[in-house]
Motif scaffolding. Structure first.
Motif, PDB file in Angstrom:
ATOM      1  N   HIS A 150       0.814  -1.211   0.000  1.00  0.00           N
ATOM      2  CA  HIS A 150       0.000   0.000   0.000  1.00  0.00           C
ATOM      3  C   HIS A 150       0.852   1.269   0.000  1.00  0.00           C
ATOM      4  O   HIS A 150       0.332   2.364  -0.250  1.00  0.00           O
ATOM      5  N   GLY A 151       2.149   1.115   0.290  1.00  0.00           N
ATOM      6  CA  GLY A 151       3.028   2.277   0.290  1.00  0.00           C
ATOM      7  C   GLY A 151       3.417   2.741  -1.096  1.00  0.00           C
ATOM      8  O   GLY A 151       3.904   3.864  -1.275  1.00  0.00           O
ATOM      9  N   LEU A 152       3.245   1.873  -2.082  1.00  0.00           N
ATOM     10  CA  LEU A 152       3.534   2.249  -3.466  1.00  0.00           C
ATOM     11  C   LEU A 152       2.348   3.040  -4.000  1.00  0.00           C
ATOM     12  O   LEU A 152       1.233   2.525  -4.069  1.00  0.00           O
ATOM     13  N   THR A 153       2.584   4.290  -4.375  1.00  0.00           N
ATOM     14  CA  THR A 153       1.494   5.181  -4.749  1.00  0.00           C
ATOM     15  C   THR A 153       1.607   5.606  -6.206  1.00  0.00           C
ATOM     16  O   THR A 153       2.615   5.353  -6.879  1.00  0.00           O
ATOM     17  N   ALA A 154       0.555   6.287  -6.648  1.00  0.00           N
ATOM     18  CA  ALA A 154       0.571   6.858  -8.002  1.00  0.00           C
ATOM     19  C   ALA A 154       1.719   7.838  -8.153  1.00  0.00           C
ATOM     20  O   ALA A 154       2.255   8.014  -9.256  1.00  0.00           O
ATOM     21  N   GLY A 155       2.122   8.474  -7.045  1.00  0.00           N
ATOM     22  CA  GLY A 155       3.254   9.396  -7.109  1.00  0.00           C
ATOM     23  C   GLY A 155       4.554   8.703  -7.484  1.00  0.00           C
ATOM     24  O   GLY A 155       5.370   9.259  -8.231  1.00  0.00           O
ATOM     25  N   HIS A 156       4.764   7.500  -6.965  1.00  0.00           N
ATOM     26  CA  HIS A 156       5.960   6.741  -7.330  1.00  0.00           C
ATOM     27  C   HIS A 156       5.936   6.396  -8.820  1.00  0.00           C
ATOM     28  O   HIS A 156       6.968   6.499  -9.510  1.00  0.00           O
ATOM     29  N   ILE A 157       4.785   5.983  -9.325  1.00  0.00           N
ATOM     30  CA  ILE A 157       4.691   5.625 -10.732  1.00  0.00           C
ATOM     31  C   ILE A 157       4.905   6.852 -11.602  1.00  0.00           C
ATOM     32  O   ILE A 157       5.603   6.797 -12.630  1.00  0.00           O
ATOM     33  N   ALA A 158       4.332   7.992 -11.194  1.00  0.00           N
ATOM     34  CA  ALA A 158       4.525   9.225 -11.949  1.00  0.00           C
ATOM     35  C   ALA A 158       5.995   9.617 -12.001  1.00  0.00           C
ATOM     36  O   ALA A 158       6.504  10.053 -13.053  1.00  0.00           O
ATOM     37  N   ALA A 159       6.702   9.454 -10.879  1.00  0.00           N
ATOM     38  CA  ALA A 159       8.131   9.782 -10.854  1.00  0.00           C
ATOM     39  C   ALA A 159       8.911   8.882 -11.804  1.00  0.00           C
ATOM     40  O   ALA A 159       9.843   9.336 -12.492  1.00  0.00           O
ATOM     41  N   LEU A 160       8.549   7.608 -11.870  1.00  0.00           N
ATOM     42  CA  LEU A 160       9.202   6.681 -12.795  1.00  0.00           C
ATOM     43  C   LEU A 160       8.927   7.075 -14.239  1.00  0.00           C
ATOM     44  O   LEU A 160       9.839   7.062 -15.087  1.00  0.00           O
ATOM     45  N   ARG A 161       7.687   7.430 -14.535  1.00  0.00           N
ATOM     46  CA  ARG A 161       7.345   7.818 -15.902  1.00  0.00           C
ATOM     47  C   ARG A 161       8.076   9.096 -16.299  1.00  0.00           C
ATOM     48  O   ARG A 161       8.496   9.243 -17.459  1.00  0.00           O
ATOM     49  N   GLN A 162       8.265  10.002 -15.365  1.00  0.00           N
ATOM     50  CA  GLN A 162       9.014  11.227 -15.647  1.00  0.00           C
ATOM     51  C   GLN A 162      10.475  10.943 -15.985  1.00  0.00           C
ATOM     52  O   GLN A 162      11.123  11.731 -16.674  1.00  0.00           O
ATOM     53  N   GLN A 163      10.982   9.819 -15.510  1.00  0.00           N
ATOM     54  CA  GLN A 163      12.365   9.422 -15.803  1.00  0.00           C
ATOM     55  C   GLN A 163      12.453   8.521 -17.030  1.00  0.00           C
ATOM     56  O   GLN A 163      13.504   7.930 -17.293  1.00  0.00           O
ATOM     57  N   GLY A 164      11.370   8.391 -17.773  1.00  0.00           N
ATOM     58  CA  GLY A 164      11.408   7.683 -19.046  1.00  0.00           C
ATOM     59  C   GLY A 164      11.003   6.224 -18.993  1.00  0.00           C
ATOM     60  O   GLY A 164      11.123   5.531 -20.014  1.00  0.00           O
ATOM     61  N   LEU A 165      10.537   5.732 -17.857  1.00  0.00           N
ATOM     62  CA  LEU A 165      10.131   4.325 -17.777  1.00  0.00           C
ATOM     63  C   LEU A 165       8.732   4.166 -18.357  1.00  0.00           C
ATOM     64  O   LEU A 165       7.796   4.868 -17.948  1.00  0.00           O
ATOM     65  N   ASP A 166       8.591   3.259 -19.316  1.00  0.00           N
ATOM     66  CA  ASP A 166       7.268   2.971 -19.854  1.00  0.00           C
ATOM     67  C   ASP A 166       6.594   1.895 -19.000  1.00  0.00           C
ATOM     68  O   ASP A 166       7.132   1.461 -17.976  1.00  0.00           O
ATOM     69  N   ALA A 167       5.408   1.461 -19.421  1.00  0.00           N
ATOM     70  CA  ALA A 167       4.644   0.515 -18.600  1.00  0.00           C
ATOM     71  C   ALA A 167       5.389  -0.794 -18.392  1.00  0.00           C
ATOM     72  O   ALA A 167       5.360  -1.369 -17.295  1.00  0.00           O
ATOM     73  N   ARG A 168       6.068  -1.284 -19.436  1.00  0.00           N
ATOM     74  CA  ARG A 168       6.810  -2.545 -19.278  1.00  0.00           C
ATOM     75  C   ARG A 168       7.981  -2.371 -18.327  1.00  0.00           C
ATOM     76  O   ARG A 168       8.288  -3.271 -17.537  1.00  0.00           O
ATOM     77  N   ALA A 169       8.657  -1.231 -18.399  1.00  0.00           N
ATOM     78  CA  ALA A 169       9.791  -0.989 -17.505  1.00  0.00           C
ATOM     79  C   ALA A 169       9.322  -0.899 -16.056  1.00  0.00           C
ATOM     80  O   ALA A 169       9.969  -1.437 -15.146  1.00  0.00           O
ATOM     81  N   VAL A 170       8.205  -0.226 -15.831  1.00  0.00           N
ATOM     82  CA  VAL A 170       7.661  -0.142 -14.471  1.00  0.00           C
ATOM     83  C   VAL A 170       7.297  -1.539 -13.968  1.00  0.00           C
ATOM     84  O   VAL A 170       7.581  -1.893 -12.814  1.00  0.00           O
ATOM     85  N   ALA A 171       6.685  -2.341 -14.828  1.00  0.00           N
ATOM     86  CA  ALA A 171       6.329  -3.704 -14.427  1.00  0.00           C
ATOM     87  C   ALA A 171       7.568  -4.511 -14.075  1.00  0.00           C
ATOM     88  O   ALA A 171       7.574  -5.252 -13.071  1.00  0.00           O
ATOM     89  N   ASP A 172       8.639  -4.390 -14.863  1.00  0.00           N
ATOM     90  CA  ASP A 172       9.878  -5.113 -14.560  1.00  0.00           C
ATOM     91  C   ASP A 172      10.421  -4.705 -13.193  1.00  0.00           C
ATOM     92  O   ASP A 172      10.878  -5.550 -12.407  1.00  0.00           O
TER      93      ASP A 172
END
Length: 207
Positions: A150-172
């Motif tokens: 539950h500590g993983l939030t939309a903010g963490h995903i947004a930060a990853l996307r801002q650094q160029g990670l696409d959906a597959r990279a985030v999943a990895d």
């Protein structure tokens, strides 16, 4: 700087040195492994590892575990670069206090990224170390998932996307961190790290 220690001694600091792992429960003898055990091991070389010979007591679960591990870390189909999959695993292991797993994945991250000093900073300073915007976002997401899903939030995903990670990279990244949250707990429950005694020791790769 790595501390000097006698072979077989339990490490008390995080390190990129190659460590052994000593089980608290008796693994199967290599000579006692059956075809079913070898099928669970997946790779024949793992029969030399006390960790995998211990897990081979449940060969079906071991086989599923190993195939998942290989797909998460070795699948070359797009997604996150191998170095950063290893970074996520190293961050989870550092947070969980698994010195053995952290050493394995730190070495892989150093090898593939050619950023040994930054990886060592993660080990020395902890998960709050400043490794640059992209690596910070990867470590932050891995640590949030490590602490609690539950500590993983939309903010963490947004930060990853801002650094160029696409959906597959985030999943990895999430798969790598989640897998080693489980693997860390298993290794910490079944044995302990030790400084290498050479080939006759108890080295246990987590691959």
């Amino acid at each position: 700087m790595q501390e000097a220690a006698a072979p077989g001694a339990e490490p008390v600091v995080f390190t990129q040195a190659e460590l052994d792992w000593q089980p608290w429960l008796a693994p199967l003898d290599e000579a006692a492994l059956t075809p079913r055990h070898h099928a669970g091991l997946v790779d024949a070389a793992r029969a030399k590892s006390p960790y995998f010979r211990l897990l081979a007591r449940d060969p079906d679960t071991l086989g599923a575990r190993t195939r998942a591990d290989k797909d998460i870390f070795y699948n070359p189909e797009a997604g996150l670069p191998r170095a950063e999959r290893e970074l996520a695993a190293a961050a989870a292991s550092r947070r969980n206090g698994c010195i053995y797993c952290a050493s394995v994945h730190a070495r892989f991250a150093s090898h593939f990224a050619r950023r040994r000093d930054d990886v060592q900073r993660l080990l020395d300073e902890g998960v709050q170390a400043d490794l640059g915007p992209r690596w910070n976002a990867i470590v932050d997401a891995a640590v949030a998932l490590t602490d609690t899903p539950h500590g993983l939030t939309a903010g963490h995903i947004a930060a990853l996307r801002q650094q160029g990670l696409d959906a597959r990279a985030v999943a990895d990244l999430l798969h790598a961190a989640a897998f080693f949250n489980w693997a860390n707990r298993l290794m910490l429950s079944l044995g302990s790290a030790a400084y290498s005694q050479g080939l006759e020791g108890g080295r246990a790769t987590v691959r």
